[in-house]
Motif scaffolding. Structure first.
Motif, PDB file in Angstrom:
ATOM      1  N   ASN A   1      36.440  52.497  34.511  1.00  0.00           N
ATOM      2  CA  ASN A   1      36.301  51.300  35.341  1.00  0.00           C
ATOM      3  C   ASN A   1      35.632  50.173  34.553  1.00  0.00           C
TER       4      ASN A   1
ATOM      5  N   ASN B   1      37.430  46.642  33.418  1.00  0.00           N
ATOM      6  CA  ASN B   1      36.819  45.354  33.765  1.00  0.00           C
ATOM      7  C   ASN B   1      36.603  44.489  32.523  1.00  0.00           C
TER       8      ASN B   1
ATOM      9  N   LYS C   1      39.692  39.277  41.830  1.00  0.00           N
ATOM     10  CA  LYS C   1      41.021  39.423  41.217  1.00  0.00           C
ATOM     11  C   LYS C   1      42.117  39.321  42.267  1.00  0.00           C
TER      12      LYS C   1
ATOM     13  N   GLY D   1      35.847  49.400  41.812  1.00  0.00           N
ATOM     14  CA  GLY D   1      35.426  49.990  40.540  1.00  0.00           C
ATOM     15  C   GLY D   1      33.915  50.089  40.389  1.00  0.00           C
TER      16      GLY D   1
END
Ligand code: ATP
Ligand code: MG
Length: 138
Positions: free
Chosen positions: A28, A32, A88, A97
């Motif tokens: 995660n 990112n 996002k 996440g």
């Protein structure tokens, strides 16, 4: 758009860790980092950098995931660990996440997760797992 480098401490002790969940956290954080870099570098012809490092500290093992993205804006810094908080577009992020990362590291491993970020320079997520902490059975 990014090169990933590692700087791993060869002298790390063994620690208790639910490996599958810990790996999910690392994934995660790295995804990112890749998104943050792609937002800045896409189409520039240049590459960003993701760096994963580990260090033994006094009472814990520390893992850092750094990126050369745009940084996390001050206005959202207090929200990034909230479930379903995302900046996002639909389909790219669900905002889960870091919420999952927080649960896995803090609740399940009695560790800590935090970040340091500088606008225009990048972000480093810092995970600390206790050396001899009690681990809740998964
Ligand atoms: N390395 C980073 N640099 C800049 N912003 C970040 C970084 N990591 C997280 N963020 C910000 O925190 C928000 C929440 O992150 P989180 O990983 O929880 O969800 P997501 O990446 O949006 O979606 P998901 O992880 O569920 O696919 C992101 O939408 C982004 O705005
Ligand atoms: Mg994410």
């Amino acid at each position: 758009v990014a090169d990933l480098t590692t700087d791993l401490d060869p002298g790390l002790p063994l620690i208790y860790c639910v490996a599958g969940e810990f790996n999910q956290v690392m994934l995660n954080l790295i995804v990112n980092a890749g998104h943050a870099i792609s937002d800045v570098f896409k189409g520039s012809g240049r590459k960003g950098a993701i760096r994963v490092s580990t260090r033994r500290q006094e009472e814990c093992v520390e893992i850092r995931v750094s990126d050369t993205g745009a940084g996390i804006p001050e206005a959202i810094q207090s929200k990034v660990f909230d479930p379903f908080f995302t900046t996002k577009p639909v389909g790219k992020g669900t905002g889960q996440g870091l919420a999952i990362a927080h649960t896995v590291i803090v609740k399940k491993h009695r560790g800590t997760i935090r970040f340091e970020t500088t606008a225009g320079v990048g972000t480093t997520f810092i995970v600390q797992l206790p050396l001899a902490g009690e681990v809740e059975a998964a």
